[in-house]
Scaffold this motif. Structure first.
Motif, short mmCIF file in Angstrom:
data_model
loop_
_atom_site.label_atom_id
_atom_site.label_comp_id
_atom_site.label_asym_id
_atom_site.label_seq_id
_atom_site.Cartn_x
_atom_site.Cartn_y
_atom_site.Cartn_z
N THR A 231 0.85 -1.19 0.00
CA THR A 231 0.00 0.00 0.00
C THR A 231 0.88 1.23 0.00
N VAL A 232 0.68 2.09 -0.97
CA VAL A 232 1.48 3.31 -1.08
C VAL A 232 0.80 4.40 -0.25
N LEU A 233 1.55 4.95 0.69
CA LEU A 233 1.01 5.96 1.59
C LEU A 233 1.26 7.36 1.04
N ASP A 234 0.35 8.23 1.39
CA ASP A 234 0.50 9.62 1.00
C ASP A 234 1.73 10.20 1.67
N ALA A 235 2.35 11.17 1.05
CA ALA A 235 3.57 11.77 1.59
C ALA A 235 3.33 12.32 2.99
N ASN A 236 4.15 11.87 3.92
CA ASN A 236 4.06 12.30 5.30
C ASN A 236 5.06 13.43 5.51
N ASP A 237 4.57 14.66 5.32
CA ASP A 237 5.48 15.80 5.30
C ASP A 237 5.90 16.28 6.67
N ASN A 238 5.17 15.91 7.70
CA ASN A 238 5.44 16.44 9.04
C ASN A 238 5.53 15.29 10.04
N ALA A 239 6.54 15.36 10.85
CA ALA A 239 6.69 14.40 11.95
C ALA A 239 6.01 14.96 13.20
N PRO A 240 5.58 14.09 14.10
CA PRO A 240 5.03 14.58 15.37
C PRO A 240 6.08 15.37 16.14
N VAL A 241 5.64 16.36 16.90
CA VAL A 241 6.54 17.18 17.71
C VAL A 241 5.97 17.28 19.12
N PHE A 242 6.78 16.93 20.12
CA PHE A 242 6.34 17.03 21.51
C PHE A 242 6.32 18.50 21.95
N SER A 243 5.41 18.81 22.84
CA SER A 243 5.32 20.17 23.34
C SER A 243 6.51 20.55 24.21
N VAL A 319 9.86 8.53 25.85
CA VAL A 319 8.58 8.28 25.20
C VAL A 319 8.69 8.67 23.74
N GLN A 320 8.12 7.83 22.88
CA GLN A 320 8.11 8.09 21.44
C GLN A 320 6.69 8.36 20.96
N ALA A 321 6.56 9.35 20.10
CA ALA A 321 5.29 9.63 19.42
C ALA A 321 5.48 9.31 17.95
N ARG A 322 4.66 8.40 17.42
CA ARG A 322 4.80 7.97 16.02
C ARG A 322 3.49 8.18 15.29
N ASP A 323 3.58 8.73 14.08
CA ASP A 323 2.36 8.93 13.30
C ASP A 323 2.13 7.73 12.39
N GLY A 324 1.05 7.78 11.61
CA GLY A 324 0.71 6.65 10.76
C GLY A 324 1.66 6.43 9.62
N GLY A 325 2.52 7.38 9.34
CA GLY A 325 3.49 7.24 8.27
C GLY A 325 4.87 6.89 8.76
N ASP A 326 4.96 6.43 10.02
CA ASP A 326 6.20 5.98 10.64
C ASP A 326 7.21 7.10 10.89
N LEU A 327 6.76 8.36 10.94
CA LEU A 327 7.62 9.45 11.40
C LEU A 327 7.42 9.61 12.90
N SER A 328 8.47 10.00 13.60
CA SER A 328 8.38 9.99 15.06
C SER A 328 9.18 11.10 15.69
N ASP A 329 8.93 11.33 16.96
CA ASP A 329 9.68 12.25 17.79
C ASP A 329 9.77 11.61 19.18
N THR A 330 10.79 11.98 19.93
CA THR A 330 10.96 11.43 21.27
C THR A 330 11.12 12.55 22.28
N THR A 331 10.75 12.23 23.52
CA THR A 331 10.93 13.16 24.62
C THR A 331 11.34 12.36 25.85
N LYS A 332 11.92 13.05 26.81
CA LYS A 332 12.34 12.40 28.05
C LYS A 332 11.43 12.84 29.19
N VAL A 333 11.05 11.88 30.03
CA VAL A 333 10.22 12.17 31.21
C VAL A 333 11.05 11.80 32.43
#
Length: 493
Positions: A231-243, A319-333
């Motif tokens: 399945t070809v996914l639409d271009a995932n232009d933005n990765a998640p960003v933690f506050s 902690v990792q935040a991942r979107d449906g297009g496998d882009l991610s961001d991490t933060t430390k708690v």
């Protein structure tokens, strides 16, 4: 001509060696045969009567029978021909799944002659299994921005057959966007990979159907297939960003189980699947994973078990935040556990006297105590005191040690025993206390002379009294005409 004679002579020697070997094995009561697996019941295995030199007609009279190892009897003896036959259908993969050379053993017992012959039958492999995939269909997702040359592992096929009959290679059919690469693992196993050969365009084709074939080397060859749907996914232009790049939390150790300690938040401006964020622990110790729970949907971190600062005072989670297009961001708690006053001071008697002389000098050490509180800060600061008005006092020694010493001279005639109560109180609010009682007996010394009840005694006596036993005490204030005698007691006696 000469070469042909040499080959003929070599074959003669090999044949003679085989005959001698069979004769030697028979002489030692041991026979070896070989039979392919999956032969039908009643198939010929070997001519036991001939190989052992047994006469066929009297076989039944001698009580000849075959016994196989285990519960299942895989072989039987034909009474008329003396042939060893299969009694069951034999599946090599079922019997010897992890063993390359599969050998079954049985015994030929000739009761009339009281003889036992060992028979070994090797079960050879046939190509009776095709390569098979655990998943007949595999769904893959790949972004249309994936780089050419990107590799995705494909499912591997399994074939329980041996050597050439086992898995040999893979083939891929589909379209020009993908090719197949096969890597060889450390153990020699083949690992297929899907390689992107041409850039994807979701607007051109949203799906790609591929067929992966696994083939063995049998004759004829067997194959297994798996359908691969990309399945070809639409271009995932933005990765998640933690506050926040790091969340710092201070939590009291008595916070109730189930409480939400902190909620991490990441945003993704993409739409649809590319904008849906899931949370998970990226790096977390085994102990922390048993204490904290992360909600994959909301990012809330809740408490699963009671905290104890005395065991661990801080935890660090990634902690990792991942979107449906496998882009991610991490933060430390970073979670810091703060102390509550939940431990009473502990008083340990390291050394103590049970008796002390009443003439012991001041500053005599009566007991050595150690005081400890597992809490931290003010909750762990301990103050010690003695109860009541006792001739003792506390002196601070090294670290958390205290000495109980005499504060003044003791007098056994006034008090012969003491129960000294040592009390420890911490700096918490409300303060927690504990106490220990020291029992001490005062020993006597000869520090008192005898004392009369009166300094003077006044008596009267008649002149005709011959014995002092008849003296009478003159009442105070009474004057008699008799002779008045007054003496100091010491001088009188």
């Amino acid at each position: 001509m000469y070469s042909a004679r040499r080959r003929w002579g070599r074959r003669q020697r090999v044949l003679l060696w085989g005959v001698l070997l069979a004769a030697w094995e028979a002489a030692w009561g041991q026979l070896r045969y070989s039979v392919p697996e999956e032969m039908p019941k009643g198939s010929f295995v070997g001519d036991v009567a001939k190989d052992l030199g047994l006469q066929i007609p009297p076989l039944s009279d001698r009580g000849v029978r075959v016994i196989s190892e285990g519960r299942t009897q895989y072989f039987a003896l034909h009474g008329k021909t003396g042939h060893l036959m299969t009694a069951e259908r034999i599946d090599r993969e079922q019997l010897c799944r992890l063993v390359e050379k599969c050998v079954l053993r049985c015994e030929l017992i000739v009761e009339g002659e009281m003889k036992v012959y060992e028979i070994q039958v090797e079960i050879t492999d046939i190509n009776d299994n095709a390569p098979s995939f655990r998943e007949a269909e595999k769904d893959l997702r790949l972004s249309e921005t994936a780089a050419i040359g990107a590799r995705i592992p494909l499912p591997r096929a399994l074939d329980p057959d041996l050597r050439r009959n086992s898995l040999q290679n893979y083939e891929l059919s589909g379209d020009e966007h993908f090719s197949l690469a096969v890597q060889t693992g450390p153990g020699g196993d083949q690992r297929p990979e899907l390689v992107l050969a041409k850039a994807l365009d979701r607007e051109e084709a949203a799906f790609h159907e591929l067929v992966l074939r696994a083939m063995d080397g049998g004759d004829p060859a067997r194959t297994g297939t798996a359908r691969i749907r990309v399945t070809v996914l639409d271009a995932n232009d933005n990765a998640p960003v933690f506050s926040q790049a790091e969340y710092t939390v201070r939590v009291a150790e008595d916070v109730p189980v189930g409480s939400v300690l902190v909620t991490v938040t990441a945003t993704d401006p993409d739409e649809g699947l590319n904008g849906q964020v899931k949370y998970s622990f990226q790096t977390v110790s085994l102990k922390a994973s048993e204490i904290f729970h992360l909600d994959s949907e909301t990012g809330a971190i809740t408490l699963l078990q009671n905290l104890d600062l005395e065991e661990d005072n801080s935890y660090e989670l990634e902690v990792q935040a991942r979107d449906g297009g496998d882009l991610s961001d991490t933060t430390k708690v970073a979670i810091t556990v703060t102390d509550v006053n939940d431990n009473v001071p502990e008083i340990s008697v390291r050394s103590a006297l049970s008796e002390i002389s009443e003439d012991a000098p001041s500053e005599t050490v009566v007991a050595l105590l150690h005081v400890h509180d597992r809490d931290s800060g003010a909750n762990g600061e301990v103050r010690c005191s003695l109860d009541g008005d006792v001739p003792f006092r506390l002196e601070s020694s090294q670290g958390s040690y205290y000495r109980v010493v005499t504060a003044r001279e003791l007098d056994r005639e006034q008090q012969s025993e003491y129960n000294v109560t040592v009390r420890a109180s911490d700096g918490g609010w409300p303060a927690l206390q504990s106490s220990r009682v020291l029992a001490l007996r005062v020993l006597d010394v000869n520090d008192n002379a005898p004392v009369f009840s009166q300094e003077r005694y006044i008596m009267q006596i008649s002149e005709n009294h011959a014995s002092c036993n008849e003296f009478e005490e003159v009442p105070a204030g009474v004057v008699h005409e008799e002779i008045l005698m007054e003496r100091k007691l010491v001088g009188f006696f």
